[in-house]
Write an enzyme that holds these catalytic residues in place. Structure first.
Site, short mmCIF file in Angstrom:
data_model
loop_
_atom_site.label_atom_id
_atom_site.label_comp_id
_atom_site.label_asym_id
_atom_site.label_seq_id
_atom_site.Cartn_x
_atom_site.Cartn_y
_atom_site.Cartn_z
N ASP A 54 -4.91 1.44 -2.21
CA ASP A 54 -3.96 0.34 -2.19
C ASP A 54 -4.51 -0.78 -1.30
OD1 ASP A 54 -1.82 -1.35 -2.13
OD2 ASP A 54 -0.38 0.12 -1.39
N GLN A 76 4.88 8.91 4.33
CA GLN A 76 5.99 8.65 3.42
C GLN A 76 5.96 9.63 2.25
OE1 GLN A 76 5.14 4.51 2.50
NE2 GLN A 76 4.19 5.04 0.57
N ASP A 81 12.64 -3.90 -2.17
CA ASP A 81 12.72 -3.08 -0.96
C ASP A 81 14.15 -2.62 -0.73
OD1 ASP A 81 10.04 -3.50 -0.46
OD2 ASP A 81 10.39 -5.11 1.00
N SER A 83 9.82 0.82 -0.29
CA SER A 83 9.32 -0.22 -1.18
C SER A 83 9.04 0.45 -2.51
CB SER A 83 8.05 -0.85 -0.61
OG SER A 83 7.51 -1.80 -1.51
#
Length: 345
Positions: free
Chosen positions: A57, A126, A246, A262
């Site tokens: 990413d 996460q 978000d 997100s």
């Protein structure tokens, strides 16, 4: 240190060892219910990926991934993930997930360029999740339905925590509100996107801000988004652009809005081409991930990330993310936290 918040008279709700036990309970409860709500299967995730494949990413396009060379890989270069937004979509195809099915994983990333403050660490953990959808389901309705399902799990987890710890009281509203970045720009002209969020989240308690990445009427995006995972350019029936956003809640300890997730519907071939062109990075179309998507080899999907330490911080009413996750902090921040009765792990 500018964003370090030191609440006056702060007292931790739980002792350090209680916090460690609670973190495990929170993670077990939330991921079990998230998997059930979205029909997700847990999979194993990479800590690093090959450099030059386009799988990692790029976040806002300016952050530097940590790279190193592997001797037994011909001294080839790999890089620690910054998130798994694109890897997950490759995994959906490779593992044979079908429409309505998805995956989730524990994502552990290092982002050395992130600022350090009350809510940010260079270590990011996460639940990364991704779910296959039909091409015709790339709509606002699909996005809102998925957000509501996730928020329901987030709220039920808060009730679960409160039922186990008498010092913690629920504060999340029953429903999450939906606003678009275009509406916020029109409603609160002349203020920053962050201040717009503060105002609307203070009003509603929990908000999904939709449409993040495309330029708004003031010529600026609400926030930055990479061009090759979330779809932030597709027009919506309401006149705005973007099928992402978000989830924000009001944090009573920090007295401010607080991002916990997100997410969004992912780019298809058309939106990928357009977003790469807008960002001036059309050459990415030759990378492994991008070639597969443009060739129609990857499923249409919706996905996102839900902050693990962020949510533990919120549920346990801590004032600093370092109270629920081990990190590296500037000496002056450590000293300021110690004076404010904030115990960093």
């Amino acid at each position: 240190m500018n964003d370090l918040i030191l609440p006056a008279g702060y007292e931790p709700k739980l002792g350090v060892r209680e916090v460690e036990v609670a973190i495990k309970e929170i993670k077990d409860f939330l991921e079990k219910n998230l998997a059930k709500a979205l029909n997700l299967t847990r999979v194993t995730a990479p800590t690093f990926v090959k450099t030059g494949t386009g799988i990692n990413d790029d976040l806002n396009g300016t952050e530097r991934p940590i790279r190193f060379r592997v001797r037994e890989y011909g001294d080839g270069e790999v890089e620690i993930v910054q998130s798994l937004a694109k890897w997950k979509r490759l995994a959906l195809a490779r593992y044979g997930f079908r429409e309505g099915e998805g995956l989730y994983t524990d994502m552990n990333a290092i982002r050395p360029d992130d600022r350090l403050d009350s809510t940010h660490s260079i270590y990011v953990d996460q639940w990364d999740w991704e779910r296959v959808i039909a091409a015709e389901a790339r709509t606002r309705e699909t996005l809102e339905r998925t957000v509501r399902a996730i928020y329901d799990v987030v709220r039920r987890t808060e009730l679960y925590v409160a039922s186990h710890y008498a010092t913690i009281h629920p504060c999340l509203p029953r429903q999450i509100a939906f606003v678009t970045s275009e509406d916020l720009c029109a409603r609160f002209p002349g203020v920053s996107p962050r201040e717009r969020e503060e105002r609307v989240v203070r009003e509603h308690g929990a908000v999904f801000v939709m449409g993040i990445g495309a330029d708004l009427a003031d010529g600026q995006p609400h926030d930055g988004r990479a061009p090759d995972y979330d779809d932030w350019i597709t027009p919506r029936p309401d006149g705005g652009r973007g099928l992402n956003g978000d989830i924000l809640v009001w944090n009573p300890v920090l007295d401010r809005s607080f991002e916990i997730s997100s997410m969004g519907i992912r780019v298809n071939a058309a939106s990928l081409r357009e977003q790469l062109k807008i960002r001036g990075v059309e050459e990415r179309g030759t990378l492994l991930f991008h070639r597969a998507l443009l060739a129609g080899e990857l499923p249409q999907s919706i996905g996102g990330g839900i902050g693990q330490s962020r949510l533990c911080m919120f549920y346990l009413r801590t004032a600093h993310i370092g109270e629920v996750a081990v990190g590296v902090w500037p000496p002056e921040m450590e000293a300021a936290c110690a004076r404010a009765n904030i115990f960093l792990l």
